[in-house]
Design an enzyme around this catalytic site. Structure first.
Site, PDB file in Angstrom:
ATOM      1  N   GLN B 137      -3.673  -1.983   2.459  1.00 16.32           N
ATOM      2  CA  GLN B 137      -2.489  -1.112   2.449  1.00 16.32           C
ATOM      3  C   GLN B 137      -1.415  -1.690   1.541  1.00 16.32           C
ATOM      4  OE1 GLN B 137      -1.468   0.755   6.221  1.00 16.32           O
ATOM      5  NE2 GLN B 137      -2.850  -0.650   7.272  1.00 16.32           N
ATOM      6  N   PRO B 138      -1.655  -1.656   0.248  1.00 13.37           N
ATOM      7  CA  PRO B 138      -0.761  -2.334  -0.690  1.00 13.37           C
ATOM      8  C   PRO B 138       0.584  -1.638  -0.919  1.00 13.37           C
ATOM      9  CG  PRO B 138      -2.501  -1.211  -1.894  1.00 13.37           C
ATOM     10  CD  PRO B 138      -2.816  -1.040  -0.445  1.00 13.37           C
ATOM     11  N   LYS B 139       0.776  -0.422  -0.380  1.00 17.14           N
ATOM     12  CA  LYS B 139       2.032   0.273  -0.655  1.00 17.14           C
ATOM     13  C   LYS B 139       2.950   0.332   0.561  1.00 17.14           C
ATOM     14  CE  LYS B 139       0.768   2.968  -4.618  1.00 17.14           C
ATOM     15  NZ  LYS B 139       0.928   4.220  -5.350  1.00 17.14           N
ATOM     16  N   ASN B 140       2.860  -0.659   1.376  1.00 13.52           N
ATOM     17  CA  ASN B 140       3.634  -0.712   2.610  1.00 13.52           C
ATOM     18  C   ASN B 140       4.682  -1.825   2.484  1.00 13.52           C
ATOM     19  OD1 ASN B 140       4.063  -2.392   5.054  1.00 13.52           O
ATOM     20  ND2 ASN B 140       2.951  -0.787   6.119  1.00 13.52           N
TER      21      ASN B 140
END
Lengths: 345, 376
Positions: B137-140
């Site tokens: 979940q790299p966009k958290n």
């Protein structure tokens, strides 16, 4: 569609939905309004500010959303939900010595927090210069070589952060300290010549939500430049292609079963519904009460209510809230909290 | 939208794809329990002492989320832990489940950090954990902030540049990744190889604006842009990239951004080089850059004593011609803006002697600030 990811953003859902309805000029049934008030009251933290859901910790983003939602409702019940004294305590608890704010105790810093803080503080009349000491300089340090603003100093200019920083400075009365010309050049360059919508950053793709974050900057800059004595400003149009943006939103960003979205092929959600509609409103309405020009693409029924470019709720609701809270005294600081949330007299 | 039901509809949750076994299946044989089978916290013996706390949405909830049984179970117990301020291993283990169900729950992350310290947990293990979560979940926001805290506590940035490079290899513009990278580099003074890293990224995609920004970041914090050798090198670099990809706005913005403080006309020979490029590598960005050069020249001409009035008029004429060209042909999406700039420039530097200038193309009367109404 799994919505668990929004379990810490429920006041946002209230705001996105209520604001969409007010733009569509759909009345909010009194029972619904009251239910929202009571729910948001449960999202309010005992130590001040609002959380993403009942029982969670306070956070500046749901605080911003909750206050906006309550101002849209605009009843005394709604205004009375907000504990102003505690809200001020919360803002102090997230304030940093360098002028920035963390989003929540133990959380991250970026320019969104300054906007959230300035928005709620100004609407509820708890704003003091001391609270925003150094904040202006910190926000200014976010303007970069591109002319736009980044989330924190050093990063790439980005539409969401640029809006937050600029709107915060407008609230603080310091927008003239930005390099307005450079910012203007940056933001107008973000409108896509083929799609008509806006991109968030240079060389990235169009996205319907930037219809507000980016296009919403033009009314702010128009006013800022005017205040600086700029004599050549248009009296009828914002400095972006209003029709092209409306075309992008109406032709490319609508889900046939309702709701709006990022770009064709993406699924609808309440966030994009809110911000596509907000951008559409900006593109339709130039000026203010006295000097108002409209550009409505398509049928007259496409006309949305105007939105306030600083707070993104309807201007009447802004005025009403200000009027309500300005009658109250600015709370005194009960105690000053250090970073770890412990109180220090 | 109309009607109460549609207004505040519950959002459906559709969670059914994981390893966890549904409630319908029973444990047939007590002696052969599948260890990977998921058991609700309410059915775990070791949790029997804790009373779960249901979410207090009130009697008339709005924006209801249709939680799965698993979600409600985990969070009912999380709320119980929070209420009791329990700082135990089992609490720590539960935070992982809570995060897995909603990695954006910043309250859970905060609690996990409290537990990491209270239980003196192995932070190297935590680094492995957060590495995996970020990959998923790299966009958290929360996951990156958590990683930063662990790196700070360990005071060990040794894995960071490589890790971030890996994330960027999957999405070269991930804002959180760049933010973390800049923090690591500044905090631990890891400047040495960053310009090379940036050049490699630009080699892969010369239009990567994040990489151009990083270039500016590195140079401004190391050599700075005052050194003429550096500036010449960067100009050379920009012009080379522009020759390869003329319609790359990032390169033009970088060129301008680097020079604007000192003034575009302060760089000798630059205008000529750009005019050369105009013949074969023209773009709206090149034209805008030319405009900026002329505007800067006008700004500086008026400050010098010996002003060739003809020269000034000629520069103004060229600048206004570019505005017209952009507004009407080359960059029409920004017509309102270019026409405004033209009016502004004419107002500032024009004078009555410009009788052969066509009248302003825009239909609007320009008004002075004192006469105009409140614009907002």
């Amino acid at each position: 569609l799994n919505r668990n990811c929004l379990d810490a953003s429920r006041p946002w859902l209230c705001f996105w939905i209520l604001h969409s309805l007010e733009l569509l000029q759909e009345p909010i049934p009194a029972a619904v309004a009251s239910d929202v008030c009571q729910f948001l009251a449960r999202c309010q933290s005992p130590t001040g500010g609002f959380a993403g859901g009942p029982g969670q910790h306070a956070h500046l983003a749901p605080t911003y959303a909750a206050v906006n939602a309550l101002c849209i409702i605009g009843t005394d019940e709604a205004y009375n939900v907000i504990d102003r004294e505690k809200l001020l305590d919360f803002l102090w608890s997230v304030k940093q010595p360098d002028g920035s704010f963390v989003m929540h105790v133990g959380g991250e810093v970026d320019v969104r927090s300054a906007y959230c803080a300035a928005s709620v503080a100004s609407l509820t009349n708890i704003l003091t210069p001391k609270l925003f000491e150094n904040t202006t300089n910190w926000i200014l340090s976010c303007q970069n070589w591109e002319g736009g603003l980044s989330g924190v100093p050093g990063l790439e200019a980005h539409g969401g952060y640029t809006f937050c920083g600029t709107a915060a400075l407008v609230i603080l009365g310091k927008e003239h300290m930005l390099d307005l010309k450079a910012l203007l050049r940056w933001v107008v360059s973000r409108q896509m010549r083929f799609e008509g919508g806006f991109q968030g950053r240079c060389n990235k793709l169009v996205d319907g939500c930037y219809s507000f974050w980016q296009a919403g900057l033009l009314p702010l800059l128009h006013r800022a430049l005017y205040k600086e004595g700029e004599s050549e400003l248009s009296q009828q149009r914002w400095m972006f292609e209003q029709q092209a943006l409306q075309e992008y939103i109406l032709l490319c960003c609508q889900n046939p079963t309702g709701g709006l979205l990022d770009k064709p092929g993406k699924s609808r959600d309440f966030y994009h519904t809110c911000y596509c509609l907000s951008g559409l409103s900006i593109a339709q309405h130039f000026g203010n009460m006295d000097n108002h020009y409209e550009v409505i693409l398509g049928k007259e029924e496409n006309r949305l209510a105007p939105t306030h470019p600083v707070y993104n709720i309807c201007p009447e609701k802004v005025a009403q809230a200000l009027q309500h809270f300005l009658r109250m005294p600015v709370p005194e600081i009960h105690f000053r909290s250090n970073k770890r949330g412990r109180s220090v007299k | 939208m109309s009607g109460i039901e549609e207004t505040v509809e519950s959002v459906q949750v559709n969670e059914g794809k994981e390893f966890d076994v549904e409630v319908e299946e029973h444990i047939e044989d007590e002696f052969a329990v599948d260890p990977t089978r998921y058991i609700f916290y309410r059915d775990r013996k070791e949790w029997a002492d804790l009373e779960p706390v249901p979410q207090d949405d009130g009697p008339n909830p709005v924006v209801k989320i249709a939680y799965s049984e698993k979600f409600s179970d985990v969070y009912d117990y999380f709320r119980a832990l929070l209420k009791n301020d329990e700082k135990t291993e089992r609490a720590f283990a539960l935070t992982a489940d809570a995060i897995d169900l909603n990695a954006a729950n910043y309250t859970v992350w905060h609690y996990r950090r409290v537990l990491l310290q209270a239980l003196s947990k192995d932070l190297k293990e935590e680094m492995k954990y957060i590495t995996n979560i970020i990959e998923e979940q790299p966009k958290n926001y929360q996951v990156w902030h958590h990683r930063r805290m662990v790196v700070e506590w360990l005071n060990d940035p040794s894995e960071e540049l490589r890790f971030i490079a890996d994330i960027l290899s999957q999405d070269a513009k991930n804002y959180h990744a760049w933010q973390h990278r800049q923090w690591v580099i500044q905090e631990y003074k890891l400047w040495d190889n960053e310009l090379e890293f940036v050049e490699n990224l630009l080699e892969e995609d010369v239009r990567n604006n994040s990489a151009w920004n990083q270039r500016h970041f590195v140079i401004s914090h190391t050599t700075g842009f005052s050194d003429p050798a550096v500036v010449e090198r960067e100009i050379q670099y920009c012009l080379n990239q522009i020759r390869k990809a003329p319609h790359n706005e990032s390169a033009w913005n970088y060129l301008k951004g680097m020079l604007q403080d000192r003034g575009l006309s302060s760089q000798p020979g630059l205008l000529e080089r750009v005019l050369e490029l105009k013949e074969t590598h023209c773009s709206p960005y090149l034209l805008a850059f030319l405009f900026d050069c002329y505007e800067d020249a006008l700004e500086n001409i008026t400050q010098k004593e010996k002003v060739e009035e003809e020269e000034q008029k000629e520069t103004l004429r060229k600048a206004l011609e570019i505005c017209r060209l952009l507004a009407q042909e080359k960059d029409t999406i920004r017509k309102e803006y270019w026409e405004f700039l033209g009016r502004s420039l004419r107002n500032k530097y024009g004078n009555g002697a410009l009788s052969d200038e066509p009248m302003a193309e825009n239909p609007e009367p320009s008004i002075s600030a004192s006469q105009s109404q409140e614009a907002s």
